[in-house]
Design a protein around this motif. Structure first.
Motif, mmCIF file in Angstrom:
data_model
loop_
_atom_site.group_PDB
_atom_site.id
_atom_site.type_symbol
_atom_site.label_atom_id
_atom_site.label_comp_id
_atom_site.label_asym_id
_atom_site.label_seq_id
_atom_site.Cartn_x
_atom_site.Cartn_y
_atom_site.Cartn_z
ATOM 1 N N THR A 52 -6.175 -30.442 34.770
ATOM 2 C CA THR A 52 -6.248 -29.061 35.253
ATOM 3 C C THR A 52 -6.899 -28.097 34.262
ATOM 4 O OG1 THR A 52 -4.020 -28.575 34.405
ATOM 5 C CG2 THR A 52 -4.188 -29.371 36.677
ATOM 6 N N ASN A 53 -6.945 -28.460 33.001
ATOM 7 C CA ASN A 53 -7.489 -27.576 31.978
ATOM 8 C C ASN A 53 -9.012 -27.492 32.095
ATOM 9 O OD1 ASN A 53 -7.988 -26.031 29.732
ATOM 10 N ND2 ASN A 53 -7.555 -27.644 28.252
ATOM 11 N N LYS A 54 -9.509 -26.319 32.463
ATOM 12 C CA LYS A 54 -10.939 -26.144 32.697
ATOM 13 C C LYS A 54 -11.688 -25.624 31.472
ATOM 14 C CE LYS A 54 -10.092 -25.246 37.592
ATOM 15 N NZ LYS A 54 -10.165 -24.249 38.689
ATOM 16 N N ASN A 55 -11.012 -25.518 30.354
ATOM 17 C CA ASN A 55 -11.657 -25.098 29.116
ATOM 18 C C ASN A 55 -11.362 -26.126 28.038
ATOM 19 O OD1 ASN A 55 -12.649 -22.129 29.611
ATOM 20 N ND2 ASN A 55 -10.620 -22.270 30.537
ATOM 21 N N PHE A 56 -12.417 -26.803 27.579
ATOM 22 C CA PHE A 56 -12.193 -27.871 26.607
ATOM 23 C C PHE A 56 -13.454 -28.114 25.797
ATOM 24 C CE2 PHE A 56 -11.403 -32.309 25.264
ATOM 25 C CZ PHE A 56 -10.119 -32.135 24.734
ATOM 26 N N GLN A 57 -13.281 -28.377 24.518
ATOM 27 C CA GLN A 57 -14.382 -28.733 23.621
ATOM 28 C C GLN A 57 -15.556 -27.761 23.726
ATOM 29 O OE1 GLN A 57 -14.507 -30.859 21.293
ATOM 30 N NE2 GLN A 57 -13.106 -32.546 21.687
ATOM 31 N N GLY A 58 -15.239 -26.456 23.783
ATOM 32 C CA GLY A 58 -16.299 -25.460 23.843
ATOM 33 C C GLY A 58 -17.039 -25.415 25.154
ATOM 34 N N HIS A 59 -16.412 -25.942 26.222
ATOM 35 C CA HIS A 59 -17.031 -25.950 27.538
ATOM 36 C C HIS A 59 -16.060 -25.414 28.584
ATOM 37 C CE1 HIS A 59 -19.622 -28.759 25.372
ATOM 38 N NE2 HIS A 59 -20.521 -28.608 26.318
ATOM 39 N N ASN A 60 -16.629 -24.856 29.645
ATOM 40 C CA ASN A 60 -15.849 -24.360 30.768
ATOM 41 C C ASN A 60 -16.327 -25.054 32.040
ATOM 42 O OD1 ASN A 60 -14.008 -22.205 32.037
ATOM 43 N ND2 ASN A 60 -15.934 -21.913 33.144
ATOM 44 N N TRP B 74 -19.632 -28.993 33.603
ATOM 45 C CA TRP B 74 -19.077 -28.425 32.382
ATOM 46 C C TRP B 74 -20.178 -27.651 31.680
ATOM 47 C CZ3 TRP B 74 -14.015 -28.480 31.029
ATOM 48 C CH2 TRP B 74 -13.184 -29.397 31.679
ATOM 49 N N GLU B 75 -19.968 -26.341 31.516
ATOM 50 C CA GLU B 75 -20.987 -25.489 30.927
ATOM 51 C C GLU B 75 -20.547 -25.049 29.532
ATOM 52 O OE1 GLU B 75 -21.279 -22.348 33.767
ATOM 53 O OE2 GLU B 75 -22.440 -23.557 35.205
#
Length: 276
Positions: free
Chosen positions: A256-264, A272-273
């Motif tokens: 569910t986490n949409k923000n990871f490793q400097g990406h959204n 993943w942007e």
């Protein structure tokens, strides 16, 4: 073994994978390990626990094979190389009839959008124990050439089997990787691990127990029957209880986490942007 781009496309059809596609087999109480010959065959452990590691990684990065490269790829070239790596691996395994499926971080990236995470630099797949014996007997150290779009003279890939695959014990912690599919142009590789019957847990009454030498444990019904889907625009097999396995390994928030490793994760584009 040589494959052209056209033969690869013909083999898979390269159907669009923009929408999640998962075959839904009927629920069943069948013991898949007992009815499928290529999965059910028993193998005994052979040899003592090795004291040396077979596969070695490069000194500059642990996801590269230093025999084929002396430096990592530029960041913008990693994902295209990984995409070709998994496409050629899946194509080859399909053509020789070797059953395989994606797992670990590769399965998690499939769950989000059926694409490799843009920050990833490794891939993980699994095979059954009879399959690793089959590959070791007939395909160890074979070279496979693919003509790829935009790649002069194509690329060569090597399938290398760890001779310590015959040692089934988790105590062999130096050789948890049973085989690798290696891109000789870059040194990037896919880690291949064999799923085996867990004799110790089965002796305690857990009749479906499976294990890998990397200390991952499963039940037959969590892996089989394998589901059909797509990954990097080619057909792929995934374990039956993929959501459960991902939550057990990474926790529910990983889904569910949409923000990871400097990406959204963009819900509209399903990509993943990079976060500026």
């Amino acid at each position: 073994m040589r494959f052209s781009t056209s033969s690869l496309l013909a083999l898979y059809g390269l159907l669009s994978a923009s929408v999640l596609t998962v075959a839904q087999p009927n629920d069943t109480d069948t013991d898949f390990m007992s009815v499928r010959e290529n999965v059910a065959k028993d193998y005994e452990s052979e040899g003592d626990i090795p004291t040396e590691k077979y596969f070695t990684e490069s000194s500059f990065h642990y996801h590269y094979d230093g025999r084929f490269a002396d430096q990592p790829l530029p960041d913008d070239q990693v994902t295209p190389h990984l995409s070709a790596l998994i496409q050629t691996y899946l194509s080859t395994m399909s053509s020789i009839g070797a059953e395989t499926w994606i797992m670990h971080g590769t399965l998690l990236s499939w769950w989000w959008n059926q694409k490799i995470f843009p920050w990833d630099n490794d891939l993980d797949v699994q095979i059954s124990e009879p399959t690793i014996h089959f590959l070791a007997e007939f395909y160890n150290m074979t070279e496979h050439h693919f003509d790829l779009p935009g790649v002069n003279e194509g690329r060569k890939y090597v399938l290398e089997i760890n001779p310590n695959y015959v040692v089934r014990s988790e105590k062999d912690h130096l050789n948890v990787i049973d085989a690798r599919w290696i891109d000789t142009s870059s040194g990037l590789f896919i880690d291949i691990t064999a799923v085996r019957k867990d004799d110790a847990r089965r002796a305690r009454g857990q009749t479906e127990a499976l294990m890998c030498k990397d200390r991952h444990h499963y039940l037959e019904s969590q892996i089989f029957p394998l589901r059909d889907s797509y990954f990097e625009d080619v057909p792929v097999k995934i374990p039956y209880s993929y959501t459960l396995l991902l939550e057990e390994e990474y926790g529910p928030r990983a889904l569910t986490n949409k923000n990871f490793q400097g990406h959204n994760f963009n819900e509209d584009s399903k990509l993943w942007e990079h976060t500026k």
